[in-house]
Each structure stands twice: as structure tokens, then as C-alpha cells.
Design a protein around this motif. Structure first.
Motif, PDB file in Angstrom:
ATOM      1  N   GLN A 311      45.527  41.647  34.730  1.00 14.91           N
ATOM      2  CA  GLN A 311      46.224  41.006  33.564  1.00 14.91           C
ATOM      3  C   GLN A 311      47.247  39.852  33.875  1.00 14.91           C
ATOM      4  N   ASP A 312      47.580  39.639  35.052  1.00 11.92           N
ATOM      5  CA  ASP A 312      48.840  38.845  35.331  1.00 11.92           C
ATOM      6  C   ASP A 312      48.084  37.237  35.367  1.00 11.92           C
ATOM      7  N   SER A 313      46.775  37.152  35.999  1.00 10.24           N
ATOM      8  CA  SER A 313      46.174  36.120  35.908  1.00 10.24           C
ATOM      9  C   SER A 313      44.547  36.168  35.769  1.00 10.24           C
ATOM     10  N   PRO A 314      44.199  36.357  34.300  1.00 10.71           N
ATOM     11  CA  PRO A 314      43.099  36.819  34.084  1.00 10.71           C
ATOM     12  C   PRO A 314      41.803  35.782  34.477  1.00 10.71           C
ATOM     13  N   ASN A 315      42.310  34.585  34.751  1.00 13.17           N
ATOM     14  CA  ASN A 315      41.339  33.676  34.980  1.00 13.17           C
ATOM     15  C   ASN A 315      40.876  33.585  36.531  1.00 13.17           C
ATOM     16  N   LEU A 316      41.666  34.458  37.283  1.00 12.63           N
ATOM     17  CA  LEU A 316      41.529  34.584  38.627  1.00 12.63           C
ATOM     18  C   LEU A 316      40.821  35.965  39.276  1.00 12.63           C
ATOM     19  N   PHE A 317      40.323  36.655  38.034  1.00 12.51           N
ATOM     20  CA  PHE A 317      39.304  37.717  38.118  1.00 12.51           C
ATOM     21  C   PHE A 317      37.890  37.312  37.926  1.00 12.51           C
ATOM     22  N   TYR A 318      37.056  37.226  38.946  1.00 14.66           N
ATOM     23  CA  TYR A 318      35.624  36.932  38.935  1.00 14.66           C
ATOM     24  C   TYR A 318      35.209  37.528  40.272  1.00 14.66           C
ATOM     25  N   ALA A 319      33.588  37.624  40.347  1.00 17.92           N
ATOM     26  CA  ALA A 319      32.952  38.260  41.428  1.00 17.92           C
ATOM     27  C   ALA A 319      32.436  37.118  42.393  1.00 17.92           C
ATOM     28  N   PHE A 320      32.340  37.602  43.722  1.00 11.54           N
ATOM     29  CA  PHE A 320      31.559  37.128  44.734  1.00 11.54           C
ATOM     30  C   PHE A 320      30.381  37.765  44.853  1.00 11.54           C
ATOM     31  N   TRP A 321      29.373  36.996  44.679  1.00 10.80           N
ATOM     32  CA  TRP A 321      28.098  37.866  44.967  1.00 10.80           C
ATOM     33  C   TRP A 321      27.407  37.732  46.273  1.00 10.80           C
ATOM     34  N   VAL A 322      27.327  38.961  47.048  1.00  6.56           N
ATOM     35  CA  VAL A 322      27.294  39.040  48.455  1.00  6.56           C
ATOM     36  C   VAL A 322      25.894  39.636  48.593  1.00  6.56           C
ATOM     37  N   ASP A 323      25.123  39.032  49.629  1.00  6.30           N
ATOM     38  CA  ASP A 323      23.808  39.562  50.280  1.00  6.30           C
ATOM     39  C   ASP A 323      24.293  40.491  51.196  1.00  6.30           C
ATOM     40  N   PRO A 324      24.073  41.616  50.996  1.00  4.89           N
ATOM     41  CA  PRO A 324      24.467  42.884  52.252  1.00  4.89           C
ATOM     42  C   PRO A 324      23.420  42.850  53.274  1.00  4.89           C
ATOM     43  N   VAL A 332      29.399  32.309  43.747  1.00  3.57           N
ATOM     44  CA  VAL A 332      30.604  32.754  43.274  1.00  3.57           C
ATOM     45  C   VAL A 332      30.444  32.715  41.784  1.00  3.57           C
ATOM     46  N   GLY A 333      30.752  33.670  41.221  1.00  3.52           N
ATOM     47  CA  GLY A 333      30.678  34.012  39.752  1.00  3.52           C
ATOM     48  C   GLY A 333      31.746  33.275  38.786  1.00  3.52           C
ATOM     49  N   ASP A 334      31.757  33.435  37.495  1.00  2.00           N
ATOM     50  CA  ASP A 334      32.713  32.859  36.625  1.00  2.00           C
ATOM     51  C   ASP A 334      33.540  33.966  36.093  1.00  2.00           C
ATOM     52  N   PRO A 335      34.937  33.552  35.996  1.00  2.00           N
ATOM     53  CA  PRO A 335      36.058  34.670  35.565  1.00  2.00           C
ATOM     54  C   PRO A 335      35.354  35.147  34.018  1.00  2.00           C
ATOM     55  N   ILE A 336      35.651  36.394  33.944  1.00  3.06           N
ATOM     56  CA  ILE A 336      35.284  37.071  32.662  1.00  3.06           C
ATOM     57  C   ILE A 336      36.531  37.304  31.968  1.00  3.06           C
ATOM     58  N   PRO A 337      36.513  37.507  30.562  1.00  2.00           N
ATOM     59  CA  PRO A 337      37.413  37.716  29.822  1.00  2.00           C
ATOM     60  C   PRO A 337      38.332  39.042  29.963  1.00  2.00           C
ATOM     61  N   LEU A 338      39.379  39.035  29.583  1.00  2.00           N
ATOM     62  CA  LEU A 338      40.251  40.327  30.107  1.00  2.00           C
ATOM     63  C   LEU A 338      39.644  41.592  29.459  1.00  2.00           C
ATOM     64  N   GLY A 339      39.214  41.861  28.338  1.00  2.90           N
ATOM     65  CA  GLY A 339      38.628  42.798  27.981  1.00  2.90           C
ATOM     66  C   GLY A 339      37.074  43.245  28.263  1.00  2.90           C
ATOM     67  N   GLN A 340      36.459  42.467  28.824  1.00  2.00           N
ATOM     68  CA  GLN A 340      35.177  42.724  29.453  1.00  2.00           C
ATOM     69  C   GLN A 340      35.100  43.389  30.754  1.00  2.00           C
ATOM     70  N   SER A 341      34.230  44.657  30.710  1.00  2.00           N
ATOM     71  CA  SER A 341      34.257  45.189  31.869  1.00  2.00           C
ATOM     72  C   SER A 341      33.185  44.558  32.862  1.00  2.00           C
TER      73      SER A 341
END
Length: 724
Positions: A311-324, A332-341
Motif C-alpha cells: 500500500q506504500d507504493s501500489p504501482n510497484l506491486f507486480y509479478a515477474f513470470w518465471v520459467d521454473p 514482467v507483468g503489469d502492476p495490479i490495483p491495490l484492491g485486486q488479489s
């Protein structure tokens, strides 16, 4: 007595005086929060050798310093005195206009109140020359440190790189004096007196420090550590203040019914760009041979510390998609809104797993950089996949900060190629090593105050004692972190004690060939035991027999003389060796020079009439950097028109009508740092200063032209406000 009590005592109406005293007593009990302390009366300095004159502040030699009188007149060995504040009602011709008292001059002691304008000079006491005479000289000044700080402000304002002080710890064991009286555990004003004393000195010390890049280091123990921390925060609001705990006695010092004390504390006040210069030791653990102390070039991308939540920087919450399977970052994914799971976000391709910024406690955090910057870093090889943690079932992401990218551009970090996933393969250049910064708990055997302090001092000064000297190596470590890359650093210690700080600077210079210079200030206080013995023998402060037992003459200067020459006072080689970092016999000494002065005070009339050049001459040498042998006037030599000794880096014109002689003297001369001109005409001085710079030419870069006497007088008239 505090300032408010002194003011209440001056109220003439007894009923009002009693009510004010009662109200203040009640208010004092309620002042519990923050750094609230009494601003005590300005400290006073006794001048044992001064003869009372009209206008002087005096007390009885056998009485306390706080019981003072003002001299109205002196006649036939008798001084007529009045209480301070009553002078307007009494005159020299009519002293009976108020209550006066006659006292024999021999019974009186002249007292200088801190805050009064001072006009200092330095009296040469001794010197040690064991290095290049044309090189820099260290300086020891015997003086009360308040007035010495005023002097140093005139000489070196804004030019000091490091101040290291070890003030009295205010333990309650009569370890320091306020207004010539010991402050012990029974003094209800013990803490506020200490804070008032420190505040005045810290305000003067601040003027000395280079605001762009310098550090203040203060050591303390548990008795005043919290008060000191708040005082430093108050007096240096623009600085970063950090505290370090240092183990100085592994056995511990006994504390009845309490934990034994094994440590003390160091406050570091960082001004401007000041920063720790790491040296490969974390200071907590003794370094093992072959230990790699370099830091990793790559940094964790997950934000830590403050502002690290999603919640301190919602735009910096996004996913790195990794091939295990391939063990690489796919995208690299896009940021998701603060209320989205985060569970609602589908992978961009089958088989990919999401790497979200999840903190160690399982809560959602955030990355250090934006998604757009992460994509750019992934393409250029400055973002890479880190390790996989099985217990947490998640990957880590590493990246290069701008600082590391700049080091690549400078060649300090070499790019060897790319790995199979496109990340840069890096290493430090062979001539560059970056190491971890030390931690805030120091546990080094070399810092033991017994082995590195008391035992070393006994080797240098057999048969002499000094309570609780610092470990030489502890001071050396603290200084090295800030002056290792400053070989010309100016270092000041105005609570010099036994002189450990200067001794540490000697070792640092030997280690890397530096030309660092140290200025020490200490009074010549006699211990309580020696003072009692001397009084029984009929001696008093100011007598040669008394002064010979003072700390500066008995400990500080002899200790530094022995360290520099490698010989004890009786000419014997000092036994033992230094056992830290570089190991070598103490008897080798150091290629260094030390000048020892005593602070004295001038009659302002002599200065304004320009008859004090001989006394001010040592100040000019110091102001010009204390380089080369200190020039002197012969005992009966009259003051010259032009003072331009051969080999000196400064010149003085004492007669402004002889400007031609000055220009001729400096023409073709190199290595000048200062030219002093005696004149009261401001406009003429500006013209003369420009002529001097033109004549000096390019062979004297940075030449300073100073308006002598006027510059000196104005500085110390202004300084009278320093005690507030």
C-alpha cells in the motif's frame, strides 16, 4: 546556580521573590519530556597570574568562583570592589554610592566569564621536531577548551574534517568541574550543568566543521548517553546521527546489583557528504585470515525497511513470470490495483509461475523499481533471477542500482559477458575492492582500554598515572573510517586528555604516508589528590610547582613527546611494540613535529594600538596551516615594517605605507598561502589585496589576503555571543 535562580534572587520584593521561587520549583518538577535542562550561568575561568585592574571580575583566592566582585579601582595594593550589576550606581570617584568592599590585591583572583570578549594569544611552551621541519606540525594547546574553541574558530572555521572528543562522562565520581567546583552525584543540577557545558562547546565546534564533508565523533558511557543523543539531534538537525556500541572491557566493570558494564558508546554526526570508508572489517567479529569482505555487486529487488508495504507504493506491486524449468525470467507483468488479489492474475503462458514481492513475514511488499524499468533491465542484463527458497516456495530477484551501473562506466566493475539467461557477468576490477561497512556493535580485543590504553601509557610514561585512557587502537579505528581517504585531513580534539587522538593520527600517517594534522586542546587541571597535597605544601594554582602536576604538562605533552621520539623522559627507548594492524617497535617513534602552546589573553588596548604582533605571531603561523618552522622575533628585536621570513608560507605587512616593499617581497615567491596586511581602511585594503594577488601570480594558487588586527578584533568581539 542556574540562570533562572540568579534572576529570581535579584528581585527586591521579598514576597514576589518567594512566590516566583515557589512557582519555578513547581514547574521544574513537571518538566519531564524531551531535552529540557537549566541553562546555567556562564562558566568562569580563573587567571591565577593576572593582576586585578579596574573593570576586572574577581573572587577571593580562597573562595568559590561563583562569589564574584567587580573592581572599581586599585590603589596602594588595595582593590575597591562592588557586586556585578551595581556598577552603574558606583563610580571610581564616588564608590560609596553603593555597597563596596576593600580587599588586598594579593587575596584576589581575576576571573574571566565565558561569553566576555577575549583577545587570545599563544605562548610557546615547548616543541618536538622529529620529522621534516618544512612539513606540517601538530599542535597542543594548554587552555580551557571554550576559549580555545573561539580561537580555533578564528583560525580554521569550516576547515576541519573530523572532531573526535571524549568529554567527561559525568559519572558522579568527581570526574569534572563546573566553575572550578567538582560536580558529584549529590549535585541536583549535575545533568543540566553537564548539558549546558556541552551545548556551548558543541555550538562552537560546529563552526569548525566543514559543512560539506566532515564528521563529529563523541564517546560517552551510560550516564549521559541519552541526554547526549538528544543534544546532538538538537544542535545538528541537518546531520545524520548514528550511535555505535563498543566493547572496551571484556571482563566488565562492576556495578552493584546490576549488570557489569563492558561497553561505551560512540556518536557519529555525519555532515554533508561524510560517509564511512569501509576497510574490510565488520568490527563485530575478529577477521579470519583469507575472509572475503567484499559485498555482492547485485542487490535484492525486494524493498526492505520503511515504505516497504504494497500500500506504500501500489504501482510497484507486480509479478515477474518465471520459467521454473529453464530457471529464467520469462517476462514482467503489469502492476495490479491495490484492491485486486494477486491470485486472480493469470500467467501469460502455460507453466509459468509468478514471483511477487512477498516479505519474509508473508505480507505483500513492493519492488524497488517500476515494471517498465524492470523490463528495460531484463533486456540489458541488469535484472536477473536469484535463488529459489524451498521453505518459502518463492524466487528472489536481483538488480543493479544506478551506483553499480556508474561503476561499470568508470571501469571499477568489469563486464565479462552474459550468462545463458542474458544477465551480465560481472566482477570488480583487480585494483578496486569494495567491502562491507562495519556494523553498529564493535567487539575488538584491540579496543580493550587496559592493553591498548593503560598499559601503553605506562610504557610511554613510567611511574605516572592517568585514569581511564582510551585504547589507542579504538581511537585509530574510529578516525580511519572517515579520514582514510583524506591524507591531508585536519583533526581536532578539544577534550584531549592524555593525547590519544594525536597518537592515533601519528599511526595513521605512518600507515599510508599521510600528512594529516591534529590539534589538541586540554586544560592543565591537577588531580584532586595532587591538589590537596600541593595546598598542604603552601602552593596554589599558577605557581610553577602546582602547574608541573597538571595533566597537560605531566601527561599529554610528555606522552606525545615519547611517542614521537620513541624515548621516555629519561632518554631510554620505550619498551614494547604496537600490536595492531601494522606491528613495529614503539621505540621507532614517528617522523612528526609537535608545537606546544599555552593560551593567554591580551589587553584589547594593546591589540587595537598594534603593539601585540609578537604575541599574535604564533596565531598567524597556525592560520597559515602550521607549515614549516614557526618564525619568531628575537627577544629584543623591534616589530618590523615587513615580516617576510625566508621559507615561510606567510608574509605580514605592518606598515600599510610600505606597500611597495610587500609587492617586491612576494614577486617571484612561490608557496605562499597567506598575506596579512595591517590597516583599518576597508576600501584601501580591497585595493591592496588585489595588488597582492596580482603580484603573487599563478605560483601561489588559493592565496588568502587577511586584514590583520581589525579582522582579529572583530572576530573575538563577535564571539562574546558564543556562550548563550
Amino acid at each position: 546556580m542556574s540562570a533562572i535562580h540568579d534572576l529570581i534572587a535579584q528581585v527586591s520584593d521579598p514576597r514576589l521573590r518567594e512566590r516566583l521561587a515557589a512557582e519555578w520549583a513547581s514547574a521544574s518538577k513537571e518538566k519531564k519530556f524531551g531535552l529540557v535542562f537549566e541553562d546555567h550561568l556562564p562558566e568562569r575561568l580563573p587567571l591565577p597570574k593576572a593582576r586585578p585592574r579596574r573593570g576586572d571580575l574577581v573572587c577571593r583566592r580562597a573562595g568559590p568562583l561563583k562569589d564574584v566582585w567587580r573592581v572599581l579601582r586599585v590603589r596602594d595594593g588595595v582593590a575597591t570592589c562592588v557586586r556585578p550589576g551595581a556598577e552603574p550606581h558606583a563610580t571610581q570617584t564616588n564608590p560609596s554610592a553603593t555597597e563596596t568592599v576593600d580587599m588586598a590585591v594579593d587575596e584576589l583572583l581575576v576571573v574571566r566569564e565565558f561569553g566576555e570578549p577575549i583577545f587570545p594569544s599563544l605562548v610557546p611552551m615547548d616543541a618536538v621536531q622529529n620529522g621534516d621541519p618544512a612539513g606540517p606540525w601538530h599542535t597542543l594547546i594548554e587552555a580551557d577548551n571554550y576559549h580555545a574553541l573561539q580561537l580555533l574558530d578564528y583560525l580554521y572555521a569550516g576547515r576541519v574534517d573530523c572532531i573526535y572528543i571524549d568529554p567527561p562522562y559525568n559519572t558522579g565520581a568527581r570526574d569534572w568541574k563546573y566553575n572550578n567546583d567538582y560536580v558529584d552525584a549529590n549535585d541536583q543540577w549535575r545533568h543540566s550543568k553537564w548539558l549546558a557545558m556541552m551545548q556551548r562547546r558543541l555550538r562552537l565546534a560546529k563552526k569548525l566543521l566543514n559543512p560539506a564533508d566532515s564528521v563529529l565523533i563523541v564517546t560517552i558511557d551510560e550516564h549521559e548517553v541519552h541526554h547526549l543523543g538528544m543534544l546532538l539531534e538538537q544542535e545538528f538537525p541537518e546531520a545524520q546521527v548514528q550511535m555505535v556500541t563498543s566493547v572496551i572491557n571484556h571482563s566488565g566493570v562492576a556495578r552493584a546489583k546490576a549488570f557489569y558494564r563492558a561497553d561505551e558508546y560512540l556518536f557519529f554526526v555525519f555532515l554533508g557528504a561524510a560517509a564511512v570508508v569501509p576497510n574490510g572489517r565488520d568490527m563485530l567479529n575478529e577477521a579470519e585470515p583469507g575472509t572475503d569482505t567484499r559485498i555482492d555487486i547485485w542487490n535484492r529487488l525486494l524493498r526492505r525497511g520503511t515504505g516497504a508495504r504494497r500500500q506504500d507504493s501500489p504501482n510497484l506491486f507486480y509479478a515477474f513470470w518465471v520459467d521454473p524449468v529453464a530457471r529464467r525470467i520469462h517476462s514482467v507483468g503489469d502492476p495490479i490495483p491495490l484492491g485486486q488479489s494477486r491470485e486472480s492474475v493469470a500467467p501469460p503462458a502455460p507453466g509459468l509461475v509468478a514471483c511477487w514481492p512477498i516479505r519474509s513475514d508473508g505480507t505483500e511488499g513492493r519492488w524497488q523499481i517500476s515494471a517498465e524499468t524492470a523490463r528495460k533491465g531484463l533486456a540489458e542484463g541488469t535484472v536477473r533471477l536469484g535463488a529459489y527458497t524451498r521453505t518459502r516456495e518463492r524466487w528472489s530477484i536481483s538488480y543493479l542500482r544506478n551506483a553499480e551501473k556508474e561503476r561499470i562506466q568508470r571501469g571499477e566493475i568489469e563486464v565479462l559477458g552474459r550468462d545463458e539467461n542474458g544477465a551480465l557477468i560481472l566482477r570488480f576490477a583487480e585494483d578496486v575492492q569494495r567491502v562491507k561497512n562495519p556494523v553498529t556493535v564493535w567487539n575488538q580485543r584491540s579496543h580493550n582500554a587496559g592493553a591498548g590504553g593503560s598499559n601503553l601509557l605506562r610504557a610511554l610514561l613510567p611511574g605516572r598515572r592517568f585514569p581511564f585512557p582510551k585504547s589507542l587502537y579504538a581511537v585509530e579505528d574510529a578516525l580511519r573510517f572517515f579520514v582514510a581517504n583524506k591524507p591531508e585531513a585536519l583533526i581536532v580534539d578539544f577534550f584531549a586528555g592524555s593525547g590519544t587522538t594525536a597518537h592515533a593520527v601519528l599511526r595513521l600517517n605512518r600507515e599510508d604516508g599521510g600528512r594529516r594534522r591534529c590539534i589538541l586542546v586540554t586544560n592543565n587541571e591537577v588531580s584532586a589528590e595532587d591538589a590537596a597535597s600541593l595546598r598542604e605544601q603552601g602552593f596554589q594554582p599558577g605557581d610553577p610547582e602546582w602547574d608541573a602536576y597538571g595533566i597537560c604538562r605531566q601527561i599529554t605533552f610528555p606522552r606525545l613527546r615519547a611517542a614521537i621520539t620513541g624515548k621516555t623522559d629519561d632518554g631510554q627507548a620505550v619498551k614494547g611494540e604496537y600490536k595492531f594492524n601494522l606491528t613495529y617497535p614503539i621505540a621507532e617513534g614517528f617522523a612528526a613535529n609537535l608545537a606546544y602552546f599555552k593560551l593567554d589573553f591580551l589587553d584589547p588596548e594593546r591589540v587595537s594600538l598594534r603593539r601585540a604582533f609578537r604575541e599574535i605571531l604564533p596565531l598567524l603561523w597556525l592560520k597559515a596551516g602550521a607549515v614549516g618552522p614557526r618564525p619568531e622575533l628575537a627577544r629584543n628585536e623591534p616589530e618590523p615594517v615587513l615580516f617576510a621570513p625566508e621559507g615561510s608560507n606567510f608574509v605580514v605587512l605592518l606598515d600599510e605605507t610600505r606597500m611597495g616593499r610587500l609587492l617586491q617581497a612576494i614577486g617571484g615567491r612561490t608557496g605562499l598561502s597567506h598575506v596579512f596586511i595591517v590597516t583599518d581602511a576597508d576600501e584601501s585594503f580591497k585595493t591592496m589585496a588585489q595588488e597582492v594577488r596580482d603580484a603573487a601570480g599563478r605560483g601561489n594558487p588559493g592565496l588568502q589576503v587577511v586584514q590583520l588586527y581589525r579582522d582579529y578584533l572583530l572576530n573575538f568581539m563577535i564571539n562574546q555571543g558564543g556562550a548563550k
